[in-house]
Design a protein around this motif. Structure first.
Motif, PDB file in Angstrom:
ATOM      1  N   ALA A   1       0.819  -1.212   0.000  1.00 34.05           N
ATOM      2  CA  ALA A   1       0.000   0.000   0.000  1.00 34.05           C
ATOM      3  C   ALA A   1       0.851   1.260   0.000  1.00 34.05           C
ATOM      4  CB  ALA A   1      -0.943   0.005   1.202  1.00 34.05           C
ATOM      5  N   ILE A   2       2.002   1.235   0.690  1.00 28.49           N
ATOM      6  CA  ILE A   2       2.812   2.450   0.810  1.00 28.49           C
ATOM      7  C   ILE A   2       3.921   2.507  -0.237  1.00 28.49           C
ATOM      8  CG2 ILE A   2       2.342   2.639   3.279  1.00 28.49           C
ATOM      9  CD1 ILE A   2       5.085   1.504   3.846  1.00 28.49           C
ATOM     10  N   THR A   3       3.997   1.498  -1.115  1.00 27.63           N
ATOM     11  CA  THR A   3       4.996   1.515  -2.178  1.00 27.63           C
ATOM     12  C   THR A   3       4.668   2.631  -3.169  1.00 27.63           C
ATOM     13  OG1 THR A   3       5.353  -0.878  -1.993  1.00 27.63           O
ATOM     14  CG2 THR A   3       6.050   0.189  -4.042  1.00 27.63           C
ATOM     15  N   PRO A   4       5.650   3.470  -3.512  1.00 27.16           N
ATOM     16  CA  PRO A   4       5.369   4.584  -4.440  1.00 27.16           C
ATOM     17  C   PRO A   4       4.809   4.110  -5.769  1.00 27.16           C
ATOM     18  CG  PRO A   4       7.491   4.898  -3.369  1.00 27.16           C
ATOM     19  CD  PRO A   4       7.022   3.512  -2.999  1.00 27.16           C
ATOM     20  N   GLY A   5       3.821   4.823  -6.255  1.00 29.44           N
ATOM     21  CA  GLY A   5       3.163   4.511  -7.516  1.00 29.44           C
ATOM     22  C   GLY A   5       2.107   5.566  -7.778  1.00 29.44           C
ATOM     23  N   PRO A   6       1.333   5.424  -8.862  1.00 27.24           N
ATOM     24  CA  PRO A   6       0.305   6.428  -9.171  1.00 27.24           C
ATOM     25  C   PRO A   6      -0.667   6.676  -8.028  1.00 27.24           C
ATOM     26  CG  PRO A   6       0.620   4.940 -11.025  1.00 27.24           C
ATOM     27  CD  PRO A   6       1.419   4.381  -9.891  1.00 27.24           C
ATOM     28  N   GLY A   7      -1.114   5.612  -7.371  1.00 28.61           N
ATOM     29  CA  GLY A   7      -2.075   5.779  -6.288  1.00 28.61           C
ATOM     30  C   GLY A   7      -1.502   6.536  -5.107  1.00 28.61           C
ATOM     31  N   VAL A   8      -0.277   6.197  -4.720  1.00 30.23           N
ATOM     32  CA  VAL A   8       0.357   6.874  -3.585  1.00 30.23           C
ATOM     33  C   VAL A   8       0.618   8.338  -3.911  1.00 30.23           C
ATOM     34  CG1 VAL A   8       2.485   7.008  -2.221  1.00 30.23           C
ATOM     35  CG2 VAL A   8       1.366   4.804  -2.565  1.00 30.23           C
TER      36      VAL A   8
ATOM     37  N   GLY B   1      -4.348  17.980 -11.615  1.00 26.88           N
ATOM     38  CA  GLY B   1      -3.076  18.673 -11.480  1.00 26.88           C
ATOM     39  C   GLY B   1      -3.150  20.099 -11.998  1.00 26.88           C
ATOM     40  N   TRP B   2      -3.819  20.268 -13.131  1.00 35.35           N
ATOM     41  CA  TRP B   2      -3.987  21.611 -13.693  1.00 35.35           C
ATOM     42  C   TRP B   2      -4.816  22.499 -12.763  1.00 35.35           C
ATOM     43  CZ3 TRP B   2      -8.627  23.937 -15.402  1.00 35.35           C
ATOM     44  CH2 TRP B   2      -8.452  25.169 -16.032  1.00 35.35           C
ATOM     45  N   LYS B   3      -5.868  21.932 -12.158  1.00 31.59           N
ATOM     46  CA  LYS B   3      -6.698  22.695 -11.225  1.00 31.59           C
ATOM     47  C   LYS B   3      -5.880  23.167 -10.030  1.00 31.59           C
ATOM     48  CE  LYS B   3     -10.595  23.289 -11.042  1.00 31.59           C
ATOM     49  NZ  LYS B   3     -11.389  24.490 -11.422  1.00 31.59           N
ATOM     50  N   LEU B   4      -4.995  22.301  -9.554  1.00 36.99           N
ATOM     51  CA  LEU B   4      -4.160  22.679  -8.421  1.00 36.99           C
ATOM     52  C   LEU B   4      -3.149  23.761  -8.817  1.00 36.99           C
ATOM     53  CD1 LEU B   4      -3.547  19.205  -6.769  1.00 36.99           C
ATOM     54  CD2 LEU B   4      -4.718  21.145  -5.748  1.00 36.99           C
ATOM     55  N   TRP B   5      -2.595  23.647  -9.992  1.00 39.65           N
ATOM     56  CA  TRP B   5      -1.628  24.646 -10.448  1.00 39.65           C
ATOM     57  C   TRP B   5      -2.270  26.017 -10.595  1.00 39.65           C
ATOM     58  CZ3 TRP B   5       3.288  26.019 -11.683  1.00 39.65           C
ATOM     59  CH2 TRP B   5       4.273  25.047 -11.481  1.00 39.65           C
ATOM     60  N   THR B   6      -3.518  26.058 -11.024  1.00 39.47           N
ATOM     61  CA  THR B   6      -4.180  27.341 -11.254  1.00 39.47           C
ATOM     62  C   THR B   6      -4.833  27.900 -10.000  1.00 39.47           C
ATOM     63  OG1 THR B   6      -6.179  26.170 -11.989  1.00 39.47           O
ATOM     64  CG2 THR B   6      -4.603  26.840 -13.681  1.00 39.47           C
TER      65      THR B   6
ATOM     66  N   LEU C   1       2.596  16.505  -8.508  1.00 40.12           N
ATOM     67  CA  LEU C   1       2.464  15.097  -8.137  1.00 40.12           C
ATOM     68  C   LEU C   1       1.303  14.438  -8.882  1.00 40.12           C
ATOM     69  CD1 LEU C   1       3.109  15.058  -4.284  1.00 40.12           C
ATOM     70  CD2 LEU C   1       4.492  13.962  -6.051  1.00 40.12           C
ATOM     71  N   MET C   2       0.184  15.155  -8.999  1.00 36.29           N
ATOM     72  CA  MET C   2      -0.962  14.622  -9.727  1.00 36.29           C
ATOM     73  C   MET C   2      -0.615  14.373 -11.195  1.00 36.29           C
ATOM     74  SD  MET C   2      -3.878  13.942  -8.305  1.00 36.29           S
ATOM     75  CE  MET C   2      -4.807  14.212  -6.799  1.00 36.29           C
ATOM     76  N   ILE C   3       0.055  15.340 -11.802  1.00 40.63           N
ATOM     77  CA  ILE C   3       0.451  15.185 -13.200  1.00 40.63           C
ATOM     78  C   ILE C   3       1.451  14.049 -13.341  1.00 40.63           C
ATOM     79  CG2 ILE C   3       1.647  16.327 -15.106  1.00 40.63           C
ATOM     80  CD1 ILE C   3       0.434  18.972 -14.067  1.00 40.63           C
ATOM     81  N   GLY C   4       2.368  13.927 -12.376  1.00 43.02           N
ATOM     82  CA  GLY C   4       3.317  12.817 -12.404  1.00 43.02           C
ATOM     83  C   GLY C   4       2.631  11.477 -12.261  1.00 43.02           C
ATOM     84  N   ALA C   5       1.607  11.420 -11.391  1.00 41.86           N
ATOM     85  CA  ALA C   5       0.846  10.175 -11.246  1.00 41.86           C
ATOM     86  C   ALA C   5       0.152   9.799 -12.545  1.00 41.86           C
ATOM     87  CB  ALA C   5      -0.170  10.320 -10.116  1.00 41.86           C
ATOM     88  N   GLY C   6      -0.397  10.817 -13.236  1.00 43.87           N
ATOM     89  CA  GLY C   6      -1.018  10.562 -14.529  1.00 43.87           C
ATOM     90  C   GLY C   6      -0.024  10.051 -15.558  1.00 43.87           C
ATOM     91  N   ALA C   7       1.177  10.640 -15.542  1.00 39.42           N
ATOM     92  CA  ALA C   7       2.217  10.193 -16.473  1.00 39.42           C
ATOM     93  C   ALA C   7       2.632   8.746 -16.173  1.00 39.42           C
ATOM     94  CB  ALA C   7       3.427  11.126 -16.374  1.00 39.42           C
ATOM     95  N   LEU C   8       2.725   8.398 -14.894  1.00 36.80           N
ATOM     96  CA  LEU C   8       3.051   7.019 -14.543  1.00 36.80           C
ATOM     97  C   LEU C   8       1.976   6.060 -15.020  1.00 36.80           C
ATOM     98  CD1 LEU C   8       4.513   7.147 -10.910  1.00 36.80           C
ATOM     99  CD2 LEU C   8       5.680   6.428 -12.986  1.00 36.80           C
ATOM    100  N   LEU C   9       0.735   6.482 -14.889  1.00 36.60           N
ATOM    101  CA  LEU C   9      -0.375   5.644 -15.312  1.00 36.60           C
ATOM    102  C   LEU C   9      -0.341   5.413 -16.814  1.00 36.60           C
ATOM    103  CD1 LEU C   9      -2.437   4.461 -13.383  1.00 36.60           C
ATOM    104  CD2 LEU C   9      -4.011   6.284 -14.003  1.00 36.60           C
ATOM    105  N   ILE C  10      -0.027   6.460 -17.582  1.00 38.73           N
ATOM    106  CA  ILE C  10       0.080   6.331 -19.031  1.00 38.73           C
ATOM    107  C   ILE C  10       1.239   5.413 -19.405  1.00 38.73           C
ATOM    108  CG2 ILE C  10       0.784   7.593 -21.109  1.00 38.73           C
ATOM    109  CD1 ILE C  10      -2.064   8.023 -20.616  1.00 38.73           C
ATOM    110  N   ALA C  11       2.342   5.499 -18.633  1.00 37.26           N
ATOM    111  CA  ALA C  11       3.544   4.738 -18.965  1.00 37.26           C
ATOM    112  C   ALA C  11       3.421   3.265 -18.635  1.00 37.26           C
ATOM    113  CB  ALA C  11       4.753   5.334 -18.221  1.00 37.26           C
ATOM    114  N   LYS C  12       2.431   2.877 -17.814  1.00 36.34           N
ATOM    115  CA  LYS C  12       2.274   1.472 -17.451  1.00 36.34           C
ATOM    116  C   LYS C  12       1.946   0.641 -18.684  1.00 36.34           C
ATOM    117  CE  LYS C  12       2.822   1.705 -12.961  1.00 36.34           C
ATOM    118  NZ  LYS C  12       3.854   0.954 -12.249  1.00 36.34           N
ATOM    119  N   SER C  13       2.612  -0.500 -18.806  1.00 32.74           N
ATOM    120  CA  SER C  13       2.359  -1.377 -19.959  1.00 32.74           C
ATOM    121  C   SER C  13       1.558  -2.580 -19.541  1.00 32.74           C
ATOM    122  CB  SER C  13       3.682  -1.813 -20.560  1.00 32.74           C
ATOM    123  OG  SER C  13       4.483  -2.490 -19.613  1.00 32.74           O
TER     124      SER C  13
END
Length: 205
Positions: A17-24, A87-92, A193-205
């Motif tokens: 559960a605490i392992t870094p990934g999109p959800g964390v 992520g965009w909402k948080l940035w703005t 972090l949100m945008i990074g999580a999204g990028a990780l999700l896209i990168a998952k194969s």
């Protein structure tokens, strides 16, 4: 399942559960922006997704689910786009009054649960974890109702404990930054972090 196996499984689920990934990363971003309470519905959604995959693995359907590549691909892209949007909402946003719409007071619990479910359900690592991991603790061919109930309970306790620990740490960080300038920086960090999580999700194969 012996008491030793149950304890080992609980510890493994907690560490998973605490392992870094999109959800964390999404959980940390939510905690930094909306506080601990804002994370609860997100954590519940992630846990529900894991329980679903646990049941699929138990009933021999995990291999079939693993090969639904196109379906999971669509879910993964939708989940990633939603994380990009958050992520965009948080940035703005510039102050702590402008909270993220998904899991804050304005978004509601259902939105948070849905977001957490999509993030976890679209992560192939979750599927493979239960396919490869469960047989080391239980004989799935001889799994009875009592043992399955115990597995589900251990999974819920382990996941929620780990996810809530992550959320509490992120919420503590939020309380440190009280000025408008610091809050703006915190929002942008959470948005990244949100945008990074999204990028990780896209990168998952």
């Amino acid at each position: 399942m012996t008491p030793e196996s149950a304890a080992t499984y609980l510890l493994a689920i907690f560490l998973f559960a605490i392992t870094p990934g999109p959800g964390v990363f999404a959980l940390i971003a939510t905690g930094m922006n909306a506080g601990f309470r804002g994370c609860l519905s997100l954590a519940v959604g992630m846990t529900l997704s894991d329980v679903l995959y646990l049941l699929l693995a138990t009933f021999g359907l995990a291999t079939l689910a693993e090969h639904w590549g196109e379906v999971f691909g669509v879910i993964r892209v939708l989940g990633a786009l939603y994380l990009f949007y958050l992520g965009w909402k948080l940035w703005t946003s510039s102050t702590q009054d402008e909270e993220m719409p998904a899991t804050g007071a304005n978004g509601g619990a259902l939105a948070g649960v849905t977001q957490g479910f999509l993030i976890s359900a679209s992560n192939p690592k979750v599927i493979l974890f239960y396919i490869a991991f469960l047989p080391t603790f239980v004989d799935l061919d001889r799994l009875g109702g009592a043992s399955l109930t115990l597995l589900v309970a251990l999974t819920v306790v382990g996941l929620m404990s780990g996810l809530c620990l992550v959320a509490a740490g992120a919420a503590r960080t939020r309380r440190i930054f009280r000025s408008s300038r610091a809050q703006r920086r915190l929002n942008r960090g959470a948005g990244s972090l949100m945008i990074g999580a999204g990028a990780l999700l896209i990168a998952k194969s």
